[in-house]
Design an enzyme around this catalytic site. Structure first.
Site, short mmCIF file in Angstrom:
data_model
loop_
_atom_site.label_atom_id
_atom_site.label_comp_id
_atom_site.label_asym_id
_atom_site.label_seq_id
_atom_site.Cartn_x
_atom_site.Cartn_y
_atom_site.Cartn_z
N CYS A 193 -10.99 2.88 -0.20
CA CYS A 193 -9.63 3.23 0.17
C CYS A 193 -9.30 2.39 1.39
O CYS A 193 -10.12 2.30 2.33
CB CYS A 193 -9.53 4.71 0.50
SG CYS A 193 -7.93 5.20 1.18
N HIS B 2 -7.46 2.84 3.78
CA HIS B 2 -7.31 3.55 5.05
C HIS B 2 -8.65 3.66 5.80
O HIS B 2 -8.67 3.87 7.00
CB HIS B 2 -6.80 4.97 4.81
CG HIS B 2 -5.34 5.05 4.53
ND1 HIS B 2 -4.77 4.54 3.39
CD2 HIS B 2 -4.32 5.59 5.26
CE1 HIS B 2 -3.47 4.77 3.42
NE2 HIS B 2 -3.17 5.40 4.54
N GLU C 256 -3.83 8.74 8.40
CA GLU C 256 -2.41 8.43 8.52
C GLU C 256 -1.74 9.29 9.60
O GLU C 256 -0.82 8.86 10.29
CB GLU C 256 -1.71 8.64 7.17
CG GLU C 256 -0.33 8.09 7.08
CD GLU C 256 -0.24 6.75 6.34
OE1 GLU C 256 0.86 6.26 6.19
OE2 GLU C 256 -1.27 6.21 5.91
N ASP D 136 0.87 -1.18 0.00
CA ASP D 136 0.00 0.00 0.00
C ASP D 136 0.90 1.23 0.00
O ASP D 136 2.12 1.11 0.19
CB ASP D 136 -0.89 0.00 1.26
CG ASP D 136 -1.77 1.23 1.37
OD1 ASP D 136 -2.41 1.60 0.36
OD2 ASP D 136 -1.85 1.84 2.46
N SER D 137 0.29 2.39 -0.17
CA SER D 137 1.07 3.63 -0.09
C SER D 137 1.55 3.89 1.34
O SER D 137 2.49 4.65 1.56
CB SER D 137 0.22 4.81 -0.55
OG SER D 137 -0.94 4.91 0.26
N CYS E 260 -4.32 -1.44 -1.99
CA CYS E 260 -4.50 0.00 -2.15
C CYS E 260 -5.40 0.21 -3.36
O CYS E 260 -5.09 -0.28 -4.46
CB CYS E 260 -3.14 0.64 -2.37
SG CYS E 260 -3.18 2.39 -2.80
N1 DGL Z 1 -4.83 3.41 0.90
C1 DGL Z 1 -4.86 3.94 -0.41
C2 DGL Z 1 -6.10 3.51 -1.16
O1 DGL Z 1 -6.66 2.46 -0.83
C3 DGL Z 1 -4.62 5.37 -0.70
C4 DGL Z 1 -4.12 6.34 0.23
C5 DGL Z 1 -3.24 7.32 -0.47
O2 DGL Z 1 -3.73 8.34 -1.00
O3 DGL Z 1 -2.05 7.07 -0.51
O4 DGL Z 1 -6.51 4.15 -2.08
#
Ligand code: DGL
Length: 271
Positions: A190, A192, A158, A13-14, A77
């Protein structure tokens, strides 16, 4: 490269969001060793170009396959799945299964016939890619949907802002959007967002079905590993968690995402 049962599963993931997926995988598939890579040096991906995200995703995948010997890749992600899934799938076709977070979510949504209108919230890149909109239209043309970019949420989470006044105010502002009126379900597109799932459910007083990717993606991985005969019968090594940039706030927050303290290792794969 990966084709043996005892080799690890690579998850990336990012940042820390993908740990929600890694956690669901470790619960559903306790015999699998997970190698996680959080690209904290480049987080957030959500407002980066498709080209740059593809570059990052390709390098991370090469690291997981060729340096960590993974047998399968999970793109945990949505933003990277939207930008780079086809590229990675085609590049590794026939050698290593590549799983994205979007298709299992689409399957889960279209399987529920009580849903007439679904909202999708995600980063700017995911919404801008049109992937959810295109796949939902193709798979279930009668289903109404509304896709809204919520760019502040991933960075907010985050940074540790959830279940507090700040997250409530930001969510209230995003979810009050006219576009999301009359939805029966909301896709948290997302990785997150599971951390703010309860706050979102509370906003809707439990009247809207909330989908998040963690369990559906873990179930998809299980299915793929069994189909390919790649499922491990016993865990042979501990999970490893790499980040491209170590921060204390990252390590603190991992506990909440993963449910237990994780030892993070900084690993600069761009050197
Ligand atoms: N967790 C990531 C997603 O599912 C993105 C978060 C980011 O912008 O880096 O899209």
């Amino acid at each position: 490269m990966g084709n043996q049962k005892h080799q690890p599963v690579g998850v990336f993931d990012s940042g820390i969001g993908g740990l929600t997926v890694a956690n669901a995988i470790s619960k559903l598939l306790p015999n699998e060793q997970i190698i996680y890579f959080g690209d904290t040096a480049h987080m957030p991906y959500g407002d980066k170009s498709k080209g740059l995200i593809r570059l990052y995703a390709s390098r991370i995948t090469d690291f997981l396959l060729y340096e960590q010997n993974c047998k399968a890749i999970v793109i945990a992600c949505n933003t990277a799945s939207a930008a780079a899934y086809e590229l990675l799938r085609d590049k590794h076709k026939g050698s290593v299964p590549v799983i994205n977070v979007i298709d299992p979510m689409i399957e889960a949504v279209i399987a529920d016939d009580n849903i007439k209108k679904v909202g999708i919230i995600a980063t700017k890149t995911t919404i801008g890619s049109g992937v959810y909109q295109e796949k939902l239209t193709r798979r279930k043309p009668a289903l109404k949907f509304s896709a809204v970019a919520t760019p502040l949420l991933a960075s907010m989470i985050e940074e540790g802002y959830y279940n507090d006044n700040i997250s409530r105010a930001v969510l209230e502002s995003y979810l009050s959007n006219e576009e999301l009126k009359d939805i029966d379900a909301l896709v948290l597109a997302c990785t997150h967002y599971p951390l703010i799932k309860n706050e979102i459910a509370a906003f809707y007083n439990g009247q809207v079905k909330i989908f998040d990717s963690a369990e559906v993606v873990a179930a998809k991985l299980k299915w793929v590993l069994e189909k390919e005969g790649l499922n491990s019968e016993r865990k042979t090594a501990d999970d490893l968690f790499y980040v491209s940039d170590f921060t204390e706030s990252f390590e603190r927050t991992t506990k909440i995402f993963y449910g237990q303290q994780i030892r993070l290792e900084q690993c600069n794969i761009w050197r």
